[in-house]
Structure formats: structure tokens, C-alpha cells
Write a protein that holds these residues in place. Sequence first.
Motif, PDB file in Angstrom:
ATOM      1  N   SER A 345     112.567  -1.261  97.117  1.00  0.00           N
ATOM      2  CA  SER A 345     111.885  -1.635  98.481  1.00  0.00           C
ATOM      3  C   SER A 345     112.244  -2.775  99.165  1.00  0.00           C
ATOM      4  CB  SER A 345     110.321  -1.333  98.412  1.00  0.00           C
ATOM      5  OG  SER A 345     109.616  -2.138  97.324  1.00  0.00           O
ATOM      6  N   ALA A 346     112.749  -3.848  98.012  1.00  0.00           N
ATOM      7  CA  ALA A 346     113.112  -4.973  98.676  1.00  0.00           C
ATOM      8  C   ALA A 346     114.317  -5.153  99.323  1.00  0.00           C
ATOM      9  CB  ALA A 346     113.040  -6.112  97.403  1.00  0.00           C
ATOM     10  N   ALA A 347     115.279  -4.034  99.142  1.00  0.00           N
ATOM     11  CA  ALA A 347     116.605  -4.023  99.655  1.00  0.00           C
ATOM     12  C   ALA A 347     116.792  -4.495 101.299  1.00  0.00           C
ATOM     13  CB  ALA A 347     117.442  -2.646  99.464  1.00  0.00           C
ATOM     14  N   PRO A 348     115.822  -3.964 102.227  1.00  0.00           N
ATOM     15  CA  PRO A 348     115.994  -4.400 103.417  1.00  0.00           C
ATOM     16  C   PRO A 348     115.713  -5.855 103.744  1.00  0.00           C
ATOM     17  CG  PRO A 348     114.628  -2.637 103.314  1.00  0.00           C
ATOM     18  CD  PRO A 348     114.839  -3.065 101.993  1.00  0.00           C
ATOM     19  N   ILE A 349     115.066  -6.507 102.887  1.00  0.00           N
ATOM     20  CA  ILE A 349     114.712  -8.153 102.871  1.00  0.00           C
ATOM     21  C   ILE A 349     116.016  -8.596 102.543  1.00  0.00           C
ATOM     22  CG2 ILE A 349     113.396  -9.845 102.000  1.00  0.00           C
ATOM     23  CD1 ILE A 349     111.048  -7.927 101.909  1.00  0.00           C
ATOM     24  N   LEU A 350     116.521  -8.228 101.284  1.00  0.00           N
ATOM     25  CA  LEU A 350     117.694  -9.081 100.663  1.00  0.00           C
ATOM     26  C   LEU A 350     118.948  -8.856 101.685  1.00  0.00           C
ATOM     27  CD1 LEU A 350     116.977  -7.642  97.038  1.00  0.00           C
ATOM     28  CD2 LEU A 350     116.317 -10.015  97.976  1.00  0.00           C
ATOM     29  N   ARG A 351     119.146  -7.796 102.325  1.00  0.00           N
ATOM     30  CA  ARG A 351     120.388  -7.446 102.985  1.00  0.00           C
ATOM     31  C   ARG A 351     120.132  -8.320 104.553  1.00  0.00           C
ATOM     32  NH1 ARG A 351     119.768  -2.054 101.074  1.00  0.00           N
ATOM     33  NH2 ARG A 351     121.505  -1.587  99.480  1.00  0.00           N
ATOM     34  N   ARG A 352     118.937  -8.482 104.861  1.00  0.00           N
ATOM     35  CA  ARG A 352     118.633  -9.239 106.142  1.00  0.00           C
ATOM     36  C   ARG A 352     119.001 -10.800 105.969  1.00  0.00           C
ATOM     37  NH1 ARG A 352     114.752  -8.753 110.167  1.00  0.00           N
ATOM     38  NH2 ARG A 352     114.807 -10.384 111.691  1.00  0.00           N
ATOM     39  N   LEU A 353     118.793 -11.148 104.505  1.00  0.00           N
ATOM     40  CA  LEU A 353     118.943 -12.791 104.214  1.00  0.00           C
ATOM     41  C   LEU A 353     120.323 -12.649 104.138  1.00  0.00           C
ATOM     42  CD1 LEU A 353     116.253 -13.124 101.561  1.00  0.00           C
ATOM     43  CD2 LEU A 353     116.209 -13.947 103.664  1.00  0.00           C
ATOM     44  N   LEU A 354     121.079 -11.730 103.681  1.00  0.00           N
ATOM     45  CA  LEU A 354     122.622 -12.010 103.335  1.00  0.00           C
ATOM     46  C   LEU A 354     123.284 -12.011 104.818  1.00  0.00           C
ATOM     47  CD1 LEU A 354     123.697  -9.206 100.949  1.00  0.00           C
ATOM     48  CD2 LEU A 354     123.463 -11.799 100.579  1.00  0.00           C
ATOM     49  N   LEU A 355     122.612 -11.967 106.034  1.00  0.00           N
ATOM     50  CA  LEU A 355     123.202 -12.166 107.073  1.00  0.00           C
ATOM     51  C   LEU A 355     123.369 -13.727 107.451  1.00  0.00           C
ATOM     52  CD1 LEU A 355     121.562  -9.457 109.499  1.00  0.00           C
ATOM     53  CD2 LEU A 355     123.829  -9.527 108.503  1.00  0.00           C
ATOM     54  N   LEU A 361     108.624 -14.821 107.487  1.00  0.00           N
ATOM     55  CA  LEU A 361     107.894 -13.562 106.669  1.00  0.00           C
ATOM     56  C   LEU A 361     107.548 -12.581 107.406  1.00  0.00           C
ATOM     57  CD1 LEU A 361     106.318 -16.116 104.212  1.00  0.00           C
ATOM     58  CD2 LEU A 361     108.555 -15.356 104.038  1.00  0.00           C
ATOM     59  N   GLY A 362     107.160 -12.608 108.478  1.00  0.00           N
ATOM     60  CA  GLY A 362     106.641 -11.323 109.282  1.00  0.00           C
ATOM     61  C   GLY A 362     107.830 -10.384 109.665  1.00  0.00           C
ATOM     62  N   ASP A 363     108.745 -10.976 110.052  1.00  0.00           N
ATOM     63  CA  ASP A 363     109.968 -10.024 110.313  1.00  0.00           C
ATOM     64  C   ASP A 363     110.501  -9.437 109.138  1.00  0.00           C
ATOM     65  OD1 ASP A 363     109.758 -11.079 112.830  1.00  0.00           O
ATOM     66  OD2 ASP A 363     111.296 -12.546 112.704  1.00  0.00           O
ATOM     67  N   LEU A 364     110.519 -10.077 108.040  1.00  0.00           N
ATOM     68  CA  LEU A 364     111.072  -9.525 106.812  1.00  0.00           C
ATOM     69  C   LEU A 364     109.956  -8.396 106.288  1.00  0.00           C
ATOM     70  CD1 LEU A 364     112.311 -12.716 104.780  1.00  0.00           C
ATOM     71  CD2 LEU A 364     113.807 -10.883 106.137  1.00  0.00           C
ATOM     72  N   ALA A 365     108.576  -8.521 106.350  1.00  0.00           N
ATOM     73  CA  ALA A 365     107.918  -7.514 106.110  1.00  0.00           C
ATOM     74  C   ALA A 365     107.903  -6.565 106.911  1.00  0.00           C
ATOM     75  CB  ALA A 365     106.364  -8.188 106.164  1.00  0.00           C
ATOM     76  N   GLU A 366     108.277  -6.494 108.017  1.00  0.00           N
ATOM     77  CA  GLU A 366     108.191  -5.495 109.144  1.00  0.00           C
ATOM     78  C   GLU A 366     109.506  -4.635 108.760  1.00  0.00           C
ATOM     79  OE1 GLU A 366     108.317  -4.502 113.916  1.00  0.00           O
ATOM     80  OE2 GLU A 366     108.287  -6.566 113.216  1.00  0.00           O
ATOM     81  N   CYS A 367     110.767  -5.347 108.483  1.00  0.00           N
ATOM     82  CA  CYS A 367     111.904  -4.470 108.383  1.00  0.00           C
ATOM     83  C   CYS A 367     111.897  -3.793 107.143  1.00  0.00           C
ATOM     84  CB  CYS A 367     113.148  -5.531 108.391  1.00  0.00           C
ATOM     85  SG  CYS A 367     113.433  -6.390 106.778  1.00  0.00           S
ATOM     86  N   ALA A 368     110.817  -4.281 106.045  1.00  0.00           N
ATOM     87  CA  ALA A 368     110.994  -3.490 104.815  1.00  0.00           C
ATOM     88  C   ALA A 368     109.548  -2.708 104.489  1.00  0.00           C
ATOM     89  CB  ALA A 368     110.958  -4.528 103.460  1.00  0.00           C
ATOM     90  N   GLY A 369     108.715  -2.797 105.595  1.00  0.00           N
ATOM     91  CA  GLY A 369     107.490  -1.953 105.638  1.00  0.00           C
ATOM     92  C   GLY A 369     106.616  -2.363 104.344  1.00  0.00           C
ATOM     93  N   LEU A 370     106.477  -3.873 104.074  1.00  0.00           N
ATOM     94  CA  LEU A 370     105.663  -4.325 103.117  1.00  0.00           C
ATOM     95  C   LEU A 370     104.781  -5.322 103.652  1.00  0.00           C
ATOM     96  CD1 LEU A 370     108.571  -5.471 100.464  1.00  0.00           C
ATOM     97  CD2 LEU A 370     107.143  -3.444 100.553  1.00  0.00           C
TER      98      LEU A 370
END
Length: 395
Positions: A345-355, A361-370
Motif C-alpha cells: 500500500s506504500a507503493a504510490p507514496i514511494l513512486r510519488r517521491l521518485l518524481l 503528507l496530506g497529498d501522499l495520504a490521499e494518493c495512497a488511500g492511507l
Amino acid sequence: MLDAASWAGRLGGDTFLAQTYNRSYALFPGAADTAGLFSWDDLNLIIATQRLEPPRLRLSVDGEMVPVNKYAAPTTTRRAVTWSRILPAELHAQLKDGASLVLDSVEKIHPPVGMAAEGLERFLGTPVQVNAYASWTERQGFGLHWDDHDVVVVQVHGSKRWQLYGSTREAPTFRDVESPEKPEGEPVADLVLAPGDVLYLPRGWWHAVTADQGTDSLHLTFGLVSHTGADLLHWVVDQLRSVLALRKDIPRFASLPDQTDYLAAMRRELLNELADPRLVERWAESIDTTDHGHAIPSLPYVDGLPARPEISVRLTAPRSRVAENDGHNTVTFSAAGTAWDFAESAAPILRRLLLGRSATLGDLAECAGLEVKDVAALISVLVEGQAVAVVGTAL
């Protein structure tokens, strides 16, 4: 924004990598949007506020360094620390007389250039140092010369003439066994760069540069660290340190047959390693994920991040990697010399960081549904590992 995708698009992406990179020069007219990247105001502010000891800031004319006492004066603080204070009037006089100004490692002190350097590093997979060059006259600052690394030049203000002569020794290196001979004849290319133009030049290419267009000129040179076969062999030897044949003492006083057997055992191990068709891929992954990048503090958060959605973070190790672990419902994030296993479930957050861009933190939570608290805990681990940093505290 000159991030990895933007650099790829401006330089030609896979076509540039396959046909131009490390091979020949290329000019990309108007390829860079320089708005907000680096300006005369930025340069003035840096010179006025930073202690820029030579050779960090230096002047050069006709291939010779201008003595620092011609444009700076030693200044001693009350704690007996001495540094060179730039004297604006004397600096102006030297530049008016034909000297070129060089400021090394601009990416360390000017965030927009730092972000552009990280983007290019992410695209090309190699560390990048950015120097600024300013010239006012037709006199050459450095004369005809070559560099031991590839460069990407971005013309920021005014114009500059680049005369390119090609290389006279294939793939010359720093501390080479012999020096390239000076080229003869006319240049193979005579280019005038205007604002926004981008020039790529491989290492070893002789060139002469001058501001002979009647305008003051400011450009940035993105220097790319070279990776040679010698570097690969050094890495291979490091990988083989676990092998007994390479750990054994050299049998200096043994019989010739014993010495022959010793060398044969080492040769087998080395050849087995070099026979791996994925060796270069393994090397690239290793140097990318062990590079410490551009770590910065995350003050005031010295004991983990609070679950506050407005806190902004970004990746500080540009060549980090994410790998999915099939059948385990986990992903591995490798950066700055450490590898972490996280839930899938952390994959979307990590891929977002790779950009490479900042995200809250709010954006990362939203993109991963966490939940934000779960994202804060994950990011805290990466902050402690010096792979991510807080870039907006929003206190």
C-alpha cells in the motif's frame, strides 16, 4: 521545472541516450525555460552574502587565474577567522578588462539550480555539479581546452560563442597516462548560444568560448561525473571481497607453481563475474541506491514527524529505486545506502517521491488511500535514513 521528465523531453529522451550521449555534441535551440532558474540578481546576492573562497569563486583571463588580491581583500573576524571579501569596484574592473567569472557548485547554494541538477542526475544516473560562468568581452577566459567530464550547458542571459574542435584522444580521463594533443585546423562547429539554448558536449572535446556578441553573458554548466571501465572493475573487486580467492594473502614467497595456482583462482572468480550479462545493470543499481544524494536536515522535527497534513517533504537521494516483491505483498525502497521493505500500500507514496517534487503528507495520504498518521510514520523512517527531508514545516 527542469525535473527528470523535463530534461528527457528537452534533450531527446531515449534517442539522446542511444545516439548522442558520450558520443557527439548536440545543440538544442530554445530547449530550456530559464525563468526563475538563475539571474544576475541571484549571482549578486550570492557574492554579497556567501564566503566564497577561491577556487569556489574565481576569475580567469586568457587561460590564467587572476590573483585573488586583484579583486578581494583578506578580512579577519574577531574570532581570528580570515576570509577573502569581494571588493565590488575591483571585481568590476577585472571583468571589464576581459576576465571571466566562475562560481562553482551553484546547486549547493541556489535551490532552483539544485532542483535542476537533481532532475538531470535522475535522468542520466550520475552526480551533477553546476558552475556559473559570466563574461563581458571577446577575450577568452580559459583559452582552448577540454574537460574530463561531459557537460550540459544552459545559456541563461546574453549570448556566447562556442567553437568546437572535437577530441584528439578518445575518452581522456582525469590523471590520464598521456595528455591529448591540441587540435589543428578549423573548428568542426561554430555556435552562438542565445538565452534558453542548451548545448551537450562529451568529455575530451576541445572548445573555446567567448562573449564576442556585444552582450554580457551568463550561462550554467552542468558537469556530469564520468563512469569508466576502471570504475566498473573497482566495483567488481569490491563485490568479490567475500570470495576466498581474493581474501588470501599474495603468495610472494611461494613457489612459482603455487603462485600460478593463486593467480588462476583469482582469474576464475573475476572472469565468472565479468561473464554475467547483467553486470552493468547490477553495477548501476548498486551505485544508484548507495549514493547519499543531497541530504539536508528536517528541523525542527528531530524525533519523527507529527501527523500534520500540511508538512511538505521531498526525496533527497535522486537515484532511489522502488521494486515490487511479487508474492509477498511488499515493496522495497532502496536509497542512500539502505533498503526498506514496506507494505504494498506504500507503493504510490514511494513512486510519488521518485518524481523528485515536494509533496505534503496530506497529498501522499490521499494518493495512497492511507491515514496521515501512517504516512507520517513511513516518511519518518525515510527521514531518519537520510533519503527524504522536510522542505516545508508550516509552523
